[in-house]
Every structure is written in C-alpha cells, then in structure tokens.
Enzyme design. Structure first.
Site, PDB file in Angstrom:
ATOM      1  N   GLY A  42       0.867  -1.172   0.000  1.00 38.56           N
ATOM      2  CA  GLY A  42       0.000   0.000   0.000  1.00 38.56           C
ATOM      3  C   GLY A  42       0.908   1.227   0.000  1.00 38.56           C
ATOM      4  N   LEU A  43       0.414   2.334   0.517  1.00 41.85           N
ATOM      5  CA  LEU A  43       1.255   3.537   0.468  1.00 41.85           C
ATOM      6  C   LEU A  43       2.526   3.374   1.285  1.00 41.85           C
ATOM      7  CD1 LEU A  43      -1.348   6.400   0.361  1.00 41.85           C
ATOM      8  CD2 LEU A  43       0.350   5.797  -1.358  1.00 41.85           C
ATOM      9  N   ALA A  44       2.427   2.728   2.455  1.00 41.43           N
ATOM     10  CA  ALA A  44       3.623   2.583   3.283  1.00 41.43           C
ATOM     11  C   ALA A  44       4.610   1.617   2.624  1.00 41.43           C
ATOM     12  CB  ALA A  44       3.232   2.097   4.681  1.00 41.43           C
ATOM     13  N   ARG A 337     -12.290  13.613  14.963  1.00 40.54           N
ATOM     14  CA  ARG A 337     -13.256  12.551  14.683  1.00 40.54           C
ATOM     15  C   ARG A 337     -13.843  11.919  15.937  1.00 40.54           C
ATOM     16  NH1 ARG A 337      -9.823   9.841   9.724  1.00 40.54           N
ATOM     17  NH2 ARG A 337     -10.247  11.574   8.334  1.00 40.54           N
ATOM     18  N   HIS A 429     -13.028   2.752  11.362  1.00 43.84           N
ATOM     19  CA  HIS A 429     -12.341   3.307  10.204  1.00 43.84           C
ATOM     20  C   HIS A 429     -10.834   3.087  10.201  1.00 43.84           C
ATOM     21  CE1 HIS A 429     -11.580   6.128   7.008  1.00 43.84           C
ATOM     22  NE2 HIS A 429     -10.781   6.835   7.773  1.00 43.84           N
TER      23      HIS A 429
HETATM   24  C1  FAD Z   1     -12.354   4.671   3.271  1.00 40.32           C
HETATM   25  C2  FAD Z   1     -11.083   5.223   3.818  1.00 40.32           C
HETATM   26  C3  FAD Z   1     -10.672   6.503   3.485  1.00 40.32           C
HETATM   27  C4  FAD Z   1      -9.496   7.023   4.010  1.00 40.32           C
HETATM   28  N1  FAD Z   1      -9.118   8.284   3.673  1.00 40.32           N
HETATM   29  C5  FAD Z   1      -7.969   8.796   4.170  1.00 40.32           C
HETATM   30  C6  FAD Z   1      -7.539  10.099   3.817  1.00 40.32           C
HETATM   31  O1  FAD Z   1      -8.189  10.799   3.061  1.00 40.32           O
HETATM   32  N2  FAD Z   1      -6.379  10.549   4.340  1.00 40.32           N
HETATM   33  C7  FAD Z   1      -5.619   9.804   5.190  1.00 40.32           C
HETATM   34  O2  FAD Z   1      -4.563  10.262   5.616  1.00 40.32           O
HETATM   35  N3  FAD Z   1      -5.993   8.545   5.513  1.00 40.32           N
HETATM   36  C8  FAD Z   1      -7.142   8.030   5.030  1.00 40.32           C
HETATM   37  N4  FAD Z   1      -7.526   6.756   5.381  1.00 40.32           N
HETATM   38  C9  FAD Z   1      -6.583   5.897   6.105  1.00 40.32           C
HETATM   39  C10 FAD Z   1      -5.511   5.388   5.123  1.00 40.32           C
HETATM   40  O3  FAD Z   1      -6.109   5.100   3.887  1.00 40.32           O
HETATM   41  C11 FAD Z   1      -4.807   4.133   5.615  1.00 40.32           C
HETATM   42  O4  FAD Z   1      -4.426   4.286   6.940  1.00 40.32           O
HETATM   43  C12 FAD Z   1      -3.550   3.883   4.788  1.00 40.32           C
HETATM   44  O5  FAD Z   1      -3.862   3.883   3.424  1.00 40.32           O
HETATM   45  C13 FAD Z   1      -2.906   2.565   5.180  1.00 40.32           C
HETATM   46  O6  FAD Z   1      -1.822   2.359   4.321  1.00 40.32           O
HETATM   47  P1  FAD Z   1      -0.847   1.139   4.550  1.00 40.32           P
HETATM   48  O7  FAD Z   1       0.128   1.174   3.429  1.00 40.32           O
HETATM   49  O8  FAD Z   1      -0.332   1.154   5.926  1.00 40.32           O
HETATM   50  O9  FAD Z   1      -1.769  -0.158   4.421  1.00 40.32           O
HETATM   51  P2  FAD Z   1      -2.751  -0.686   3.214  1.00 40.32           P
HETATM   52  O10 FAD Z   1      -2.991   0.326   2.172  1.00 40.32           O
HETATM   53  O11 FAD Z   1      -3.903  -1.285   3.915  1.00 40.32           O
HETATM   54  O12 FAD Z   1      -1.893  -1.808   2.568  1.00 40.32           O
HETATM   55  C14 FAD Z   1      -1.697  -3.048   3.172  1.00 40.32           C
HETATM   56  C15 FAD Z   1      -0.862  -3.895   2.254  1.00 40.32           C
HETATM   57  O13 FAD Z   1      -0.476  -5.059   2.953  1.00 40.32           O
HETATM   58  C16 FAD Z   1      -0.740  -6.215   2.174  1.00 40.32           C
HETATM   59  N5  FAD Z   1      -0.934  -7.308   3.122  1.00 40.32           N
HETATM   60  C17 FAD Z   1      -1.665  -7.320   4.259  1.00 40.32           C
HETATM   61  N6  FAD Z   1      -1.514  -8.490   4.891  1.00 40.32           N
HETATM   62  C18 FAD Z   1      -0.665  -9.220   4.156  1.00 40.32           C
HETATM   63  C19 FAD Z   1      -0.121 -10.524   4.284  1.00 40.32           C
HETATM   64  N7  FAD Z   1      -0.373 -11.303   5.340  1.00 40.32           N
HETATM   65  N8  FAD Z   1       0.702 -10.969   3.301  1.00 40.32           N
HETATM   66  C20 FAD Z   1       0.995 -10.194   2.215  1.00 40.32           C
HETATM   67  N9  FAD Z   1       0.530  -8.951   2.063  1.00 40.32           N
HETATM   68  C21 FAD Z   1      -0.293  -8.476   3.020  1.00 40.32           C
HETATM   69  C22 FAD Z   1      -1.920  -5.838   1.330  1.00 40.32           C
HETATM   70  O14 FAD Z   1      -1.971  -6.670   0.185  1.00 40.32           O
HETATM   71  C23 FAD Z   1      -1.575  -4.383   1.006  1.00 40.32           C
HETATM   72  O15 FAD Z   1      -0.682  -4.339  -0.076  1.00 40.32           O
HETATM   73  C24 FAD Z   1      -8.715   6.236   4.883  1.00 40.32           C
HETATM   74  C25 FAD Z   1      -9.132   4.961   5.236  1.00 40.32           C
HETATM   75  C26 FAD Z   1     -10.322   4.470   4.745  1.00 40.32           C
HETATM   76  C27 FAD Z   1     -10.795   3.148   5.219  1.00 40.32           C
END
Ligand code: FAD
Length: 666
Positions: A42-44, A337, A429
């Site tokens: 994902g983004l991280a 929130r 959320h």
């Molecule tokens: C509807 C919605 C709207 C939002 N809007 C905003 C916003 O406008 N601004 C803001 O700052 N935040 C917002 N957020 C929060 C934000 O989107 C998330 O916190 C953020 O995108 C999380 O990014 P991440 O990379 O940590 O995880 P994710 O984007 O959830 O990515 C997780 C990754 O891990 C992988 N993965 C997970 N488990 C496994 C596994 N066991 N094996 C292999 N791969 C795995 C998945 O395939 C994916 O690639 C929003 C959240 C929601 C629900």
C-alpha cells in the site's frame, strides 16, 4: 524485557537531523548484497519498496491483491497533511506537531511526531515530482482544505481520490524498480509466518493464493506494512481483505502489540442499513469543510422524520440543532473525529436520530450551496437575489469539490444529497494501535520493522484526518530508508540467508498444520458466521463507548467464540488450490485472538482518551477524561501463548515540548 524507544538525545527539532548525521550507512556496492522483504505494498510498503530498491537493496515485495494498485490505500478520499503553510494561515512544523499530539489526546511519542511533521513537506514535493495530480488553484498553486482538529488549511488532495493518486505515484516508482529487477514482486501471496534465525528476522513463509503453494523467502530484514485491523469489527470502512495476520503473526513470534484498543470510529459514514451488509462506506471528512451537521431540536420532529411524516427540508433553521457548532463554537463541524463521533452517538442515544433505526444524523450542504452560489453570482455580475440561479451556481461549485462523493452517496442511498441532506453515522475506520516500534520503526524482534498503519504509529489515541497517508509515506519514503540502513550496516558480509535452515522448515510445517486443520475440520458454519459474531461483540461491548462490565463480558465471549470457531468452522476445498474461504479462516482466527487482547487493553486503561471512551471516565458534559498521572504510557503487550496471558509493558510518555492539559475544542 524493558522497552527502549531509542529516542535520540538533544532538542526535539534537532533529533532527526542529528540522528541522520551519525547513523551507520551501507555503501552502494554493499547494498547489492542485502535482501529486504517488504510485506504489503500500500502507500507505506509501496513507498518503502520503491525507495529501498532505488537505494540499491534487493527487495522482495508481497501483497495479497493481484496488484499493488489495489491496496486498501487506494480508498483514501480526503487528503494528506503537510506543514507547507501555502495558505499563510499560521501553519508551521511545530503547529502540525502540536495538533497531532493534541489530536491524539497526548498519547503519542513526541519525538516521532515531530519527525513526521518535519518530513511532511518533503512528501508533497516527492509526489508532485512523480506527477501526482494534486488539486491546484486557478493560478496553478497547490490547493489546500481543512480537516478536523486544526485551525489551519494544510490538507493537500486530489478530488476525492487522494489515496488512489498517491498510490499510483508510489506504484510507478515501484514499477521502475520491478522493471530493473531490483524489486521482485509477489502478487497474490499472503505472509503466514515470520522466520527468526538466531534472534533476528530472516524471512517469511507465504502462501501463493492462486496455486496454494507454500513458499519460503529469506532476507536480511523484514518490513511489515500490512495495514490496520479495523475489520476485527467485521463491518468497517476498510477494504474487505484488510486483515491483521502479518502483524499478529509477528506478535506471536515476539513483537509487542501496542495500544490495541485505540480505534478510530469515523463520524461521517453511510449508516448501516441491515444485516445483509459486509462493508460500510466512508463519506470523506473533507465534507465537513462545507457540510453542517444537525439533528432536529425536538423529539417529535425526529420521530416524525423517522416515520416518514416529515422531511428534513420541512424544518426551519430554528427547529434544527447544529450540535457541534453549539457545543464547540471554535472548531464547530471540524472537531476531531472522536469528538464528532461521540457527539453523534449522544444525540442518537437521546432519541434524535433521523433514519429508521434512529442511528443517523444529517450532513447538510444547503448553506454552502447558497454561500458559493452568491459568491459566483457576484463574481459573474449576476442577480444575487435569484434563488434558483444561486442554487444552480452553488451546486456546481459543490459538485466540483466533492462530485464523486455525492455520486457515490446517491448510488448507495438513492437520494440526491444536493437536495436532501446526507444521512451519516460513525463507523470503524482506522486503528491507531499496532505493532510497537522504536524510533527506528523496528519492532521488539531485531530486523523486523513495521510501518504505516500496521505499527502503533504517531497518532496516539486518535488520528487526525489526512494524517495516515502522511505517516505511511513519511515512513516509507523518508524514515525507514535511513533507519534500516543503520541496522543492516553490520550485515554486509552475512551473505544469502538459506531457506533450508531448520527454522524455515519448522515455520513452514506450522503453517501447513494450521491450514490442514481448517480443511479437515468439517464443522457446520462458514467463516463469516463467526466473523459477524465477533464483530457484533466488538461493536456492542468494545466499540464507541466501553465500560468494565461490557469489556469483561466481551473477553469471556470472544474466548468462547474462538473455541466454537475451531470446533465448528467449515472450510471447503483444499489447501493446494485457490481457496478464499481458507484465506478468510486464517485471518479470522487471528482476529479472534486480537479481539480479546483489544478488549483486555481497553479494560486495563482506566481512563478515557481519544478514540478510547470509557463510560466511567467522563466529565459532566460527557467529554473524555484522561488520567495522565496513571496512564500517560504506551501499553505494549507481550504474547505468552494466549491473549489472556499477555504481559503488559509500559513505555512512559514524556512531554517536554507540549504541555499536558485536558483537551478542549471549545
Ligand atoms: C475509506 C477510507 C478513506 C481514508 N481516507 C484517508 C484520507 O483521506 N487521508 C488519510 O490520511 N488517511 C485516510 N484513510 C486511512 C488510510 O487510507 C490508511 O491508513 C492507509 O492507506 C494505510 O496504508 P498502509 O500502506 O499502511 O496499508 P494498506 O494500504 O492497507 O496496505 C496493506 C498492504 O499489505 C498487504 N498485506 C496485508 N496483509 C498481508 C499478508 N499477510 N501478506 C501479504 N501482504 C499483506 C496488502 O496486500 C496491502 O498491499 C482512509 C481509510 C479508509 C478506510
């Protein structure tokens, strides 16, 4: 084991710079000898994988979707914060730092939050350089809007699709490295265990979700970027596949899990419509820039609306209670929130809810439409007294700003929100809790890092809107690439890690055993049956408001449900083929353990702070009452065989730059 957060010495504004100046570096040639696994793109994880590969490391990236582009991050609508002060409205690094710590109700680590505020501006530059189409004003400058918990406009956005556009940027950066062979992308793979060799994270066991094959992958370090665990509630705004397995598996291998009870319930979601639902939909917080939240002033009107005898537009201004503007005059509809969610629940519990179930409030754009319409009429020299014209002009402005969100609402609810106010209600959320990490973003397992929503992050007990994207990209683009180098510097001569080591064999056997157990179980109920039951316990007893009695019941009920699950779950198919029920079973098994720890954490925290609201600890006006004397710490839980046996470790939170006061948004 004592927790060492490894916060560098010195004044807060110099810590990160000094740290970077003095860490160990890995020279470019040696980076080629080092492998890094990144679980999650994902983004991280996407930003981390791209940056690490760009630096020269060999990256193996994993995601369970068919492409990194489909990570849950794509759903982020509203925007991303950065202290650029483009508006000249008084923003600064310190103010972003202050707002984030205060927004988190003084339960975040100061040093990390300051670093986040410092690098926030770089994120915007990086994304613009990648070509991310952030919204611009007419003159070409990047536009900003406001989000809750702040008095400045610092949120950068791309219509209602900010996450999607940022993810395309990170994905393009990844693709450049996939093309060069520096990132080996494993789509449709799920990490099911961590492999530890001589005390260090050295690999993972993953299942190829298409073929069912169980694979061993080794590396010199493992980065978990697997997102949040909001789906422990079954219904949430998270993507259906979002799960806690990667984070939970490392917890069971020694990574402490911090503040599991800190969950964010977002105030502006489309209300639950019935038992058939498996997903809830967010209406972006950006809507609170222009939407006014209200319920009827009288119980009779609320009842008449619920029974369909009156419409919201029948009520005059005097008959409406704009309760956020009334209770919090300085922040109004833009309170954080947790505050907005609780205020909606309070009104609905008191009988003022406006949908059939009584669990909805209005988000009304009529005033904004009129205001924008008049402004446009003035700009264009048109008749500002022509009501029809004003509404047309104002509607166009609102459609330009939020059009896709309004369209989504209309498709789901079948009502035109330009004409009839939207109905909204809080929904799960985001999870502020997650794997505990030190200043280096390393968990309590050496070599195992955690970034983005999967770590316990910088948001304390409540995340401010638009700060999750900021944190995920800060971790991936600007923090981890430094801190992981410092850790890996002594590893340049280690050479490849063999996947034939007994630790890999043992971890693989454990995974196979769990998978086979489900397939051979032959129970009566589907995985969803248990997930829904868990979600109901969590929402009713560990949700927006909690008390000791309910939490004790929840702990007991979740433990019982877990036993029932193992006894009675039915998982069809086989382990060596595409089998989505099996994927779900593994994830729900972990939620059933995490849910119990979550409730245990909420029970031990005898205070209210941010998203954690204990009914026993509130002021006379119903505001959260913190107990800084006894609870100003991060609760980091160590796994000891079962959630009920987990051992609590405390990381004291020291506030040297911000004064600890009871939070107020009045
Ligand atoms: C509807 C919605 C709207 C939002 N809007 C905003 C916003 O406008 N601004 C803001 O700052 N935040 C917002 N957020 C929060 C934000 O989107 C998330 O916190 C953020 O995108 C999380 O990014 P991440 O990379 O940590 O995880 P994710 O984007 O959830 O990515 C997780 C990754 O891990 C992988 N993965 C997970 N488990 C496994 C596994 N066991 N094996 C292999 N791969 C795995 C998945 O395939 C994916 O690639 C929003 C959240 C929601 C629900």
């Amino acid at each position: 084991m004592s927790l060492d957060s490894k916060i560098p010495n010195g004044p807060i504004s110099d810590k990160w710079t000094n740290y970077k100046d003095h860490i160990n570096l890995v020279n470019p040639a040696n980076k080629r000898n080092i492998d890094i696994i990144v679980v999650g793109t994902g983004l991280a994880g996407g930003s981390a994988a791209a940056t690490l590969a760009e630096l020269g490391y060999n990256v193996k990236a994993f995601c369970f979707q068919d492409s990194p582009r489909r990570a849950h991050s794509i759903a982020a609508q509203g925007g991303i914060n950065a202290a650029k002060n483009y508006q000249g409205d008084g923003d600064s690094t310190f103010r972003l730092f202050y707002d984030t710590v205060k927004g988190g109700d003084y339960r975040a680590r100061e040093a990390n939050v300051h670093r986040l505020a410092e690098v926030s501006a770089n994120i915007i530059d990086q994304c613009v350089a990648q070509g991310v189409p952030l919204a611009r004003e007419y003159g070409g400058l990047l536009d900003n809007r406001s989000f809750g918990g702040t008095l400045v406009s610092r949120t950068f956005y791309a219509k209602g699709q900010t996450g999607q556009q940022l993810l395309l940027g990170a994905y393009s950066a990844m693709n450049r490295q996939i093309g060069r062979g520096k990132i080996k992308m494993h789509n449709r793979h799920e990490m099911l265990d961590l492999v530890i060799v001589n005390g260090k994270a050295r690999g993972i066991i993953a299942r190829n979700l298409v073929t069912g094959e169980i694979e061993r992958h080794s590396a010199h370090a493992v980065v978990i970027a697997s997102g949040g665990y909001g789906n422990v509630f079954f219904l949430s705004t998270n993507a259906m596949g979002s799960n806690a397995t990667a984070a939970w598996k490392i917890h069971k291998k020694g990574a402490f899990f911090a503040n599991p009870c800190y969950t964010q319930i977002h105030p502006t979601c489309i209300p639950v419509s019935g038992d058939h639902q498996s997903k809830l939909t967010l209406m972006s917080e950006s809507l609170r820039n222009d939407g006014r939240i209200w319920v009827p002033k009288s119980l009779e009107d609320a009842k008449a609306i619920r029974e369909g005898k009156k419409k919201p537009t029948d009520l005059s201004e005097e008959e409406r209670d704009y309760y956020l503007e009334r209770r919090y005059p300085s922040f109004g509809n833009l309170v954080p929130r947790d505050v907005a969610s609780r205020a909606a629940k309070e009104r609905c519990d008191a009988g003022y809810g406006v949908n059939k179930t009584g669990e909805a409030v209005y988000l009304d754009f009529a005033a904004a439409i009129e205001r924008y319409g008049k402004e446009q009429a003035y700009i264009k020299g048109l008749d500002a007294d022509d009501k029809k014209l004003i509404i047309k002009l104002g509607t166009d402005v609102v459609a330009n700003k939020y059009g896709n969100l309004f369209q989504m609402y209309e498709k789901i609810v079948d009502e035109n929100p330009y004409v009839t106010p939207m109905m909204i209600y809080p929904a799960v959320h985001y999870t502020m809790g997650g794997t505990w990490v030190d200043y280096n973003l390393m968990t309590t397992i050496p070599g195992c890092f955690s970034i983005g929503e999967s770590n316990f992050s910088d948001h304390g007990a409540n995340r401010l809107g638009a700060s999750a994207l900021m944190q995920g990209l800060a971790d991936g683009y600007f923090v981890l690439p430094y801190t992981i180098g410092d850790y890996l510097a002594p590893d340049i001569k280690t050479g490849k890690i063999s996947t034939d080591l007994p630790e890999f064999v043992e971890a693989e056997n454990n995974v196979r055993e769990q998978l086979n157990k489900f397939i051979n179980n032959n129970g009566k109920h589907s995985v969803d049956h248990f997930h829904k039951k868990l979600g109901k316990i969590m929402w009713d007893k560990v949700g927006m408001a909690r008390n000791a009695e309910g939490l004790n019941e929840a702990i007991h009920e979740i433990a019982e449900l877990r036993e029932e699950f193992y006894r009675d779950v039915k998982v069809p198919g086989s382990i060596d083929s595409f089998n989505q029920e099996l994927e779900k079973a593994m994830r729900v098994a972990d939620f059933l353990e995490l849910g119990e720890l979550f409730a245990k954490d909420a029970l031990h925290r005898n205070e209210s702070c941010g998203g954690h609201f204990r009914e026993e600890y509130q002021t006379e006006e119903g505001e959260a009452m913190r107990d800084d004397e006894n609870f100003a710490y991060v609760a980091a839980w160590e796994y000891k065989g079962k959630p009920s046996e987990a051992v609590l470790h405390k990381e004291p939170l020291v506030y040297e730059n911000i004064k600890l006061v009871q939070r107020s948004y009045k």
